[in-house]
Motif scaffolding. Structure first.
Motif, short mmCIF file in Angstrom:
data_model
loop_
_atom_site.label_atom_id
_atom_site.label_comp_id
_atom_site.label_asym_id
_atom_site.label_seq_id
_atom_site.Cartn_x
_atom_site.Cartn_y
_atom_site.Cartn_z
N LEU A 131 1.03 -1.22 -0.16
CA LEU A 131 -0.29 -0.05 -0.08
C LEU A 131 0.99 1.17 0.11
O LEU A 131 0.46 2.23 -0.80
CB LEU A 131 -1.03 0.12 1.44
CG LEU A 131 -2.14 -0.74 1.17
CD1 LEU A 131 -2.95 -0.73 2.41
CD2 LEU A 131 -3.07 -0.44 -0.07
N VAL A 132 1.86 1.29 0.74
CA VAL A 132 2.69 2.29 0.87
C VAL A 132 4.13 2.46 0.00
O VAL A 132 4.87 3.02 0.37
CB VAL A 132 3.05 2.90 2.55
CG1 VAL A 132 1.90 2.78 3.13
CG2 VAL A 132 3.93 1.47 3.07
N ARG A 158 10.60 9.51 6.70
CA ARG A 158 10.19 11.03 6.92
C ARG A 158 10.48 11.82 5.42
O ARG A 158 9.81 12.75 5.25
CB ARG A 158 11.17 11.53 7.93
CG ARG A 158 10.91 13.10 8.12
CD ARG A 158 9.79 13.19 9.02
NE ARG A 158 9.49 14.56 9.31
CZ ARG A 158 8.28 15.05 9.48
NH1 ARG A 158 7.32 14.30 9.75
NH2 ARG A 158 8.02 16.29 9.76
N LYS A 159 11.31 11.26 4.63
CA LYS A 159 11.59 11.79 3.41
C LYS A 159 10.62 11.96 2.29
O LYS A 159 10.64 12.73 1.63
CB LYS A 159 13.04 11.15 2.78
CG LYS A 159 12.56 10.02 2.30
CD LYS A 159 13.99 9.24 1.57
CE LYS A 159 13.95 8.07 1.03
NZ LYS A 159 13.04 7.30 0.53
N ASP A 160 9.61 11.15 2.75
CA ASP A 160 8.27 11.04 1.66
C ASP A 160 7.23 11.73 2.13
O ASP A 160 6.14 11.56 1.80
CB ASP A 160 7.93 9.65 1.30
CG ASP A 160 9.08 8.98 0.70
OD1 ASP A 160 9.73 9.60 -0.27
OD2 ASP A 160 9.24 7.69 0.73
N HIS A 161 7.28 12.58 3.22
CA HIS A 161 6.31 13.30 4.01
C HIS A 161 5.44 14.20 2.92
O HIS A 161 4.33 14.00 3.02
CB HIS A 161 6.80 14.11 5.12
CG HIS A 161 6.03 14.96 5.86
ND1 HIS A 161 4.82 14.34 6.30
CD2 HIS A 161 6.00 16.26 6.19
CE1 HIS A 161 4.21 15.48 6.96
NE2 HIS A 161 4.75 16.50 6.73
N PHE A 185 -1.14 5.84 10.08
CA PHE A 185 0.20 6.19 9.67
C PHE A 185 0.69 7.29 9.99
O PHE A 185 -0.16 8.40 9.99
CB PHE A 185 -0.21 6.07 7.93
CG PHE A 185 -0.35 4.99 7.45
CD1 PHE A 185 0.59 3.75 7.17
CD2 PHE A 185 -1.75 4.61 7.22
CE1 PHE A 185 -0.01 2.74 6.46
CE2 PHE A 185 -2.22 3.33 6.64
CZ PHE A 185 -1.04 2.35 6.37
N GLU A 186 1.82 7.52 10.41
CA GLU A 186 2.45 8.61 10.93
C GLU A 186 4.00 8.79 10.42
O GLU A 186 4.52 7.74 9.95
CB GLU A 186 2.53 8.59 12.52
CG GLU A 186 1.38 8.41 13.15
CD GLU A 186 1.33 8.42 14.73
OE1 GLU A 186 2.54 8.48 15.14
OE2 GLU A 186 0.34 7.94 15.17
N PHE A 187 4.26 10.18 10.40
CA PHE A 187 5.75 10.17 10.17
C PHE A 187 6.53 10.68 11.49
O PHE A 187 6.11 11.55 11.89
CB PHE A 187 6.02 11.30 9.04
CG PHE A 187 5.40 11.36 7.79
CD1 PHE A 187 5.85 10.23 6.88
CD2 PHE A 187 4.15 11.42 7.36
CE1 PHE A 187 5.40 9.88 5.70
CE2 PHE A 187 3.56 11.22 6.36
CZ PHE A 187 4.12 10.27 5.33
#
Length: 188
Positions: A131-132, A158-161, A185-187
């Protein structure tokens, strides 16, 4: 070659309207976009489902055969972007069509052991990764509430935030619909 050749269905089953629409769009991309032509020629999908994420936004989940998943990953960013242009009000997600084999009972005569890749836990974890896909899962926590319900917190890279922030609700709704499990889902 036609759009119908982009769908793999068992004999006797006919694709529904959504699947035919997606197949036609993929076929059009193959014919009209020279960069995608070679990659899309050999690719097919198994099914397409439409999922409502509860905020008036809908998502299309494309199920692809597991052996073709790596080839889909090579062009996934471009393919998803092009399909989201065609289906302007919907997100597009790609996941592999995996099979869950039942746990053998005491009375079942088992000729060979069930592969780990066919267990419920394994299939659900792979589904989460699919999915991600463009981003990676960097952490996972399972929170058990006092009433016994579980919530899985998934930490994404985090880089795909900036590129994934708007799709988090869609990921959550799709995972809930496909597995029945609650996920956040969290960053970090």
């Amino acid at each position: 070659m036609s759009a119908r050749s982009k769908i793999i269905k068992p004999a006797g089953q006919e694709p529904d309207e959504l699947e035919l629409q997606v197949a036609q769009n993929v076929y059009d991309l193959e014919q009209n976009v020279p960069e995608l032509k070679a990659e899309l020629r050999a690719l097919q999908f198994v099914a397409a489902k439409e999922i409502d994420n509860g905020h008036g936004k809908r998502a299309i989940v494309l199920f692809v055969p597991v052996p073709l998943l790596k080839q889909f990953h090579k062009i996934q960013a471009r393919l998803v972007r092009e399909l989201e242009k065609k289906f302007s009000d919907r997100h597009v997600l790609l996941v592999a069509q995996r099979r869950i084999l039942a746990k053998p009972g005491r009375k079942a005569r088992v000729k060979q052991q069930r592969p780990r890749s066919r267990t419920l836990t394994s299939v659900h974890e792979k589904l989460l990764e699919d999915l991600v896909y463009p981003t990676e899962i960097v952490g996972k926590r399972t929170k058990v509430r006092t009433d016994g319900s579980r919530l899985i917190k998934v930490f994404l890279d985090r880089k795909d935030h900036t590129s994934l922030e708007y799709k988090l609700d869609t990921f959550k709704a799709a995972y809930k619909k496909l597995t029945g499990k609650d996920v956040d889902f969290e960053f970090p």
